[in-house]
Motif scaffolding. Sequence first.
Motif, PDB file in Angstrom:
ATOM      1  N   SER A 162       0.826  -1.214   0.000  1.00 55.05           N
ATOM      2  CA  SER A 162       0.000   0.000   0.000  1.00 55.05           C
ATOM      3  C   SER A 162       0.857   1.259   0.000  1.00 55.05           C
ATOM      4  O   SER A 162       0.539   2.229  -0.684  1.00 55.05           O
ATOM      5  CB  SER A 162      -0.965  -0.001   1.194  1.00 55.05           C
TER       6      SER A 162
ATOM      7  N   TYR B 264       2.293   1.549  -3.545  1.00 58.67           N
ATOM      8  CA  TYR B 264       1.232   1.915  -4.484  1.00 58.67           C
ATOM      9  C   TYR B 264       0.864   3.384  -4.329  1.00 58.67           C
ATOM     10  O   TYR B 264       0.791   4.123  -5.312  1.00 58.67           O
ATOM     11  CB  TYR B 264      -0.002   1.029  -4.245  1.00 58.67           C
ATOM     12  N   ASP B 265       0.629   3.816  -3.084  1.00 59.02           N
ATOM     13  CA  ASP B 265       0.222   5.199  -2.851  1.00 59.02           C
ATOM     14  C   ASP B 265       1.318   6.180  -3.246  1.00 59.02           C
ATOM     15  O   ASP B 265       1.043   7.217  -3.855  1.00 59.02           O
ATOM     16  CB  ASP B 265      -0.175   5.417  -1.391  1.00 59.02           C
TER      17      ASP B 265
ATOM     18  N   TYR C 274      -4.915   3.943  -0.625  1.00 55.89           N
ATOM     19  CA  TYR C 274      -4.946   3.335   0.706  1.00 55.89           C
ATOM     20  C   TYR C 274      -4.798   4.331   1.852  1.00 55.89           C
ATOM     21  O   TYR C 274      -4.959   3.962   3.011  1.00 55.89           O
ATOM     22  CB  TYR C 274      -3.854   2.265   0.809  1.00 55.89           C
TER      23      TYR C 274
ATOM     24  N   THR D 248      -1.998   6.023   2.866  1.00 55.20           N
ATOM     25  CA  THR D 248      -0.774   5.831   3.650  1.00 55.20           C
ATOM     26  C   THR D 248       0.150   7.045   3.659  1.00 55.20           C
ATOM     27  O   THR D 248       1.068   7.113   4.473  1.00 55.20           O
ATOM     28  CB  THR D 248       0.040   4.637   3.109  1.00 55.20           C
TER      29      THR D 248
ATOM     30  N   TYR E 153     -10.571  -1.270   0.147  1.00 51.82           N
ATOM     31  CA  TYR E 153      -9.258  -1.474  -0.466  1.00 51.82           C
ATOM     32  C   TYR E 153      -8.260  -2.014   0.552  1.00 51.82           C
ATOM     33  O   TYR E 153      -7.479  -2.921   0.259  1.00 51.82           O
ATOM     34  CB  TYR E 153      -8.707  -0.167  -1.039  1.00 51.82           C
ATOM     35  N   ARG E 154      -8.278  -1.444   1.750  1.00 54.19           N
ATOM     36  CA  ARG E 154      -7.340  -1.858   2.790  1.00 54.19           C
ATOM     37  C   ARG E 154      -7.618  -3.300   3.229  1.00 54.19           C
ATOM     38  O   ARG E 154      -6.692  -4.079   3.444  1.00 54.19           O
ATOM     39  CB  ARG E 154      -7.405  -0.881   3.969  1.00 54.19           C
TER      40      ARG E 154
END
Length: 195
Positions: free
Chosen positions: A121, A124-125, A137, A139, A163-164
């Motif tokens: 996450s 990705y973020d 997410y 983060t 999503y999380r």
Amino acid sequence: AQVPSELDINLPKLPKPSPITAAEAKVVEKELLRRTKNDQDAVKDPALKATRPEIMADNLRYLRDLTHRVGWIDIPRFGKNAASAAILVAKHGSDLLLMKAALPVVERDVKENGGSGEMFSVLYDELTITLGNQQRYGTQFDTDKEGRPYILPLENPAKVDQYRKEIGILSFEEYKKLVSTNMGGVALRVAGSEE
């Protein structure tokens, strides 16, 4: 008229994973953990803060050289600790192509090899934000003009917990409480889409 290949973010490439011995994997794990510790020590110790850019640049050079020889640092060959450390080095080094090339491998590690959903996450973020989009997410955070931390905008606040949950990480509320506690109890807000 043409984008040079080294600037084309649509074609991130890493070599296919090459076989390595358990001893080689252990050496890589030890080195990546040492490097991420040095980075975190520089974050936490004001006396070392000035050395952090140099540490991050050196860590990124090491990771680039390594991944261009053996492919991304995946769990089956290197283990969870090395895989997580590689993600941190790529993220802190802000290497867009490396992060983009690593993302599918990291996602596969989460789905098939018990990899860290939290590390996925974060990667990705960070990648999404770096590309100018909103995070999925929740983060990543920043500080406003007054120095108060806030979570950067979310692509879909109504689905952030879904999503999380899909990648097995804390709910968004639990995550915000954890971050708040780690920041001395400062309440976190989520940025509006205009921020």
